[in-house]
Every structure is written in C-alpha cells, then in structure tokens.
Design an enzyme around this catalytic site. Sequence first.
Site, mmCIF file in Angstrom:
data_model
loop_
_atom_site.group_PDB
_atom_site.id
_atom_site.type_symbol
_atom_site.label_atom_id
_atom_site.label_comp_id
_atom_site.label_asym_id
_atom_site.label_seq_id
_atom_site.Cartn_x
_atom_site.Cartn_y
_atom_site.Cartn_z
ATOM 1 N N GLY A 21 7.328 -1.675 6.549
ATOM 2 C CA GLY A 21 7.637 -1.408 7.951
ATOM 3 C C GLY A 21 9.000 -1.998 8.244
ATOM 4 N N HIS A 22 10.021 -1.169 8.201
ATOM 5 C CA HIS A 22 11.383 -1.668 8.382
ATOM 6 C C HIS A 22 11.917 -1.225 9.738
ATOM 7 C CE1 HIS A 22 11.981 -2.133 3.759
ATOM 8 N NE2 HIS A 22 11.089 -2.948 4.263
ATOM 9 N N LYS B 218 14.533 -7.274 6.371
ATOM 10 C CA LYS B 218 15.387 -6.562 5.404
ATOM 11 C C LYS B 218 15.975 -5.286 5.999
ATOM 12 C CE LYS B 218 12.012 -6.323 2.467
ATOM 13 N NZ LYS B 218 11.012 -7.154 3.156
ATOM 14 N N ASP C 54 8.510 -8.735 5.569
ATOM 15 C CA ASP C 54 8.844 -8.896 6.989
ATOM 16 C C ASP C 54 9.943 -9.940 7.213
ATOM 17 O OD1 ASP C 54 6.749 -7.067 7.585
ATOM 18 O OD2 ASP C 54 5.333 -8.706 7.311
ATOM 19 N N GLN D 222 8.436 -5.005 1.046
ATOM 20 C CA GLN D 222 7.567 -6.184 0.913
ATOM 21 C C GLN D 222 8.436 -7.404 0.583
ATOM 22 O OE1 GLN D 222 6.240 -3.146 -1.024
ATOM 23 N NE2 GLN D 222 5.759 -2.651 1.081
HETATM 24 P P1 IMP Z 1 -0.698 -2.911 0.138
HETATM 25 O O1 IMP Z 1 0.726 -2.935 -0.262
HETATM 26 O O2 IMP Z 1 -0.972 -2.037 1.337
HETATM 27 O O3 IMP Z 1 -1.621 -2.626 -1.009
HETATM 28 O O4 IMP Z 1 -1.078 -4.390 0.639
HETATM 29 C C1 IMP Z 1 -1.118 -5.492 -0.264
HETATM 30 C C2 IMP Z 1 -0.686 -6.769 0.442
HETATM 31 O O5 IMP Z 1 0.695 -6.697 0.749
HETATM 32 C C3 IMP Z 1 -1.407 -7.043 1.760
HETATM 33 O O6 IMP Z 1 -1.574 -8.437 1.898
HETATM 34 C C4 IMP Z 1 -0.431 -6.511 2.791
HETATM 35 O O7 IMP Z 1 -0.603 -7.145 4.038
HETATM 36 C C5 IMP Z 1 0.887 -6.875 2.143
HETATM 37 N N1 IMP Z 1 1.989 -5.971 2.541
HETATM 38 C C6 IMP Z 1 2.193 -4.706 2.130
HETATM 39 N N2 IMP Z 1 3.318 -4.209 2.657
HETATM 40 C C7 IMP Z 1 3.840 -5.177 3.420
HETATM 41 C C8 IMP Z 1 5.042 -5.275 4.195
HETATM 42 O O8 IMP Z 1 5.853 -4.356 4.277
HETATM 43 N N3 IMP Z 1 5.243 -6.456 4.827
HETATM 44 C C9 IMP Z 1 4.386 -7.496 4.705
HETATM 45 N N4 IMP Z 1 3.282 -7.452 3.997
HETATM 46 C C10 IMP Z 1 3.000 -6.309 3.336
#
Ligand code: IMP
Length: 434
Positions: A42-43, A18, A15, A223
């Site tokens: 989430g972009h 990017k 977040d 991420q």
């Molecule tokens: P997962 O990728 O859904 O397995 O989540 C694993 C961890 O990464 C969790 O703490 C999510 O909140 C975090 N996470 C996954 N995708 C994002 C993102 O795009 N932005 C911020 N945090 C993320």
Amino acid sequence: MDSKAIVITGMQWGDEGKGKIVDYCAEKADVVVRYQGGNNAGHTVVANGQKFKFHILPSGAPQQKECVIGNGCVVNPKVLLEEMNMLREGGIEPNLWVSSTAHVVMPYHLLLDGLEEAHKGKFQAGTTRQGIGPAYSDKAARFGIRMWDLLDKEILAEKVAKVLPLKQYMLSALGFEDPLDLDALVAEYWEYGQQLKPYITDTAALVNQALDEGKTILLEGAQGTLLGIDEGMYPYGTSSNASALGVPAGAGISPTRISSVLGVLKAYTSRVGGGPLPTEILDAVGSQIREQGHEYGTTTGRPRRIGWLDTVAARYARMLNHPDGLVVTLLDVLSDIPTLKICTAYEVDGEQVDRWPIQAEILARVTPVYVELPGWTGCTPEEWLEIAHQQSIEALPREMQGYLSEIEHLIGTPIFAASVGPEREATILIQDVF
Ligand code: IMP
C-alpha cells in the site's frame, strides 16, 4: 551517459513511506520498477495535490514515468486494471509494462489465503488476504499461471484445468466446499489478458536495455526487509524477498548493475500482523503515535502495532541491504512526546546482545535496552513545509537533530534525507543519491 539503478527498500516491517520517497526520487529517474510482492503493498503518493494509494502500480505512475511490474511480482489482474482506471480518472494515462513471466493471483489463491491463515492459528502472519502466499507457493511448485498464459485461451484452460482439482481438494480440506467453475474462471482471466495484452512484455529485456541506454532506474521495494521470506521473521512475513536482496531475480538484472541502495527508515516502528515485536508500545504513547501517524493499513485498514525505533533490527537490515544512505521518514509524527526511546540492544537469557537473533521464538522473549532522548514540540503541516523549504538539517528542532544523529550513530549509515510530512516538498535532502 552513465546508467543508474537505485534500489529503494524498507528497513523495517513495511509502511516506512517508500511510496513517497520513490515519488520524490522519480523526478530524476526514467523508469520505476516494482520487483517483488503484489497488491499486498500500500504505497501512498501525494502528487500535485492529488493523493494516490497504489497497491500494485509502481509509485512513479503519477509522474507518468515508464513503470514496470517485474517478473518477481505476483499480479492480480483485476486489481491492476482497477488501478490503471483510477489513474486515468486522475487524468493520467498509464505508462506501464507488465512482465510476461510475473505470476497471476488467481481466485483460488484468495480463498486459500484466508483459510490457510485460520488453519495456522498462532503461527499466522496476519496476511493482507490478497492471495500473495498461495500465488508464490504455486510459482515455487511450478503450478503457477503467468501473465503470458492469460493471452492464449487454450494454454490457460489447459493449465487451470490441471491445477483446479488440487485447489478444490485443498479448499475442501480447509472447509470450503463450493465448486469452482473452470469455464467461467478461464473466460474471466482470458478477458483480463485481452485488456492487459498491450502492456505485457519481456520486462527484463526492457530494463536491461534502458540501462544500456544510460537511463536511470528506480527499483521500488514493497513491504520491508523484516518481512522478507528469507531475510525476515519467518513465518510472520510475506512470501517474497522484500529487501534489496530481491532485486536481481525480481527485476531480471545482474547485481553488478545496481549502483546504489537507499534504505527507508521510519522514525519509529510499525507492524501489521502477527509475530513478536520487541519494542511494541502498548500504552497511551503508542495510541498517540498511531493517531498522529494515521497508522492504519492502506490495504486492510487494520490498526498498525506501534513501537519505538529498533536499531538492533535496523542494523540487521543494514547488514543485508548495505545501503549507501538512509531516508528517515515520519519524523513529524513523533512530535509532542516528552521522552523518546530508541532500542540499542536486547537482553535475552541473561545476556545483552546487539545482533538480531533472527528466530521468532527468541525474539518473543527479548527485552529491549533503550536510550532515552528528549522529544520536540510539533507544528502544523504548513510549518513543517516551511522548515523543509530551508533544506537544512539546522532548521529542524534541536531535539530532532539529536534524534537523527543518534540514529546515524547507532545504525552506522549516513542519513541522506529526512522527511517531515507526506508531501514531496516536506523532504530535506542532505546528500543526493543521483
Ligand atoms: P501477505 O504479504 O499478505 O502474505 O502478508 C504477510 C505479512 O506481511 C502480514 O503480516 C502482513 O501484514 C504483512 N504485509 C504485507 N504487505 C505489507 C505492506 O505493504 N506493509 C506492511 N505489512 C505488510
């Protein structure tokens, strides 16, 4: 003509903005490649007055750049088709390629994600529940279904039939007893394959050919570094290499082809999900930043945890990504806070350390050491746009200039651009990466 492969990666916990930076750079690029993650991302891209929220499509999509979902990604085909339709509804035809070897997020992955999290208790990462971890687990265990498998009903049925009883067994151990219907599942996913068939290809060959032809490629990280499976705060992160480290394997290009790395750094810290967050702000200032920055998850809507900028963490991300330059984002969000803090070091077990300790158990007991800086007064989005229009750091509030030079000093990487709003135009370019 010289080819270029520019990596745009997050220096924190995701977040960082990017999506906006990829869109900003995409103007000068030919191809935009996602190389890891799935629709957990989430972009947000604001382009030509339209706001797009992408989870799996590369952020170059609104500009109709050639977009690639690389082999390092996991793809939920249903979500991908929905996003492609969203784009069409905005009058844009997807210019997309999906790797034939990217793994598919299956319905049992979605079920397992939630159940495994509940089982983990205090060790849960607070996932997005999009089945990302279970899909990558199957990839590593060689039980995965790849995009290519969706194109042949017999192969798909054979592979799903092999894995389904195991998934059923695990689901039942975690308390989910409903039987999964093999035939219905195969029929549904084969149908997705039929719709996606024109887009599925060998994307590594495509990307390498584009580089051979002297094209410019953006490699869009999802991420952030501190969420990476190897490089992040295990087990409180995601299941892919969410930094520049993931590029060669996830896009299928050699490290020697990468020409530069841009590290996107949010002016403060935010985090969705569990695990230690040393600089977390739990008082009214944290709420103020959350509201000013609309810090609610793009994928889950969850309120994000907010913290001061942590340069111990950012220096660790710098070591791993070795960025040529930083893009500092969301500076406007930090407005109207009289005193700003930046974490310069940690105190742990009676010692001061300036290196990231890596282990979550140690991070849980560190006390941040801060430097304090004066804040600046905010202005309207239109005024920020006017300031950005001048394309000069000197046009920024004096205190913001001080904040930026402190960041540069503490992290040790030059700042290439500063962002003061979600729009493409709200960006001050200091040094061009192209
Ligand atoms: P997962 O990728 O859904 O397995 O989540 C694993 C961890 O990464 C969790 O703490 C999510 O909140 C975090 N996470 C996954 N995708 C994002 C993102 O795009 N932005 C911020 N945090 C993320």
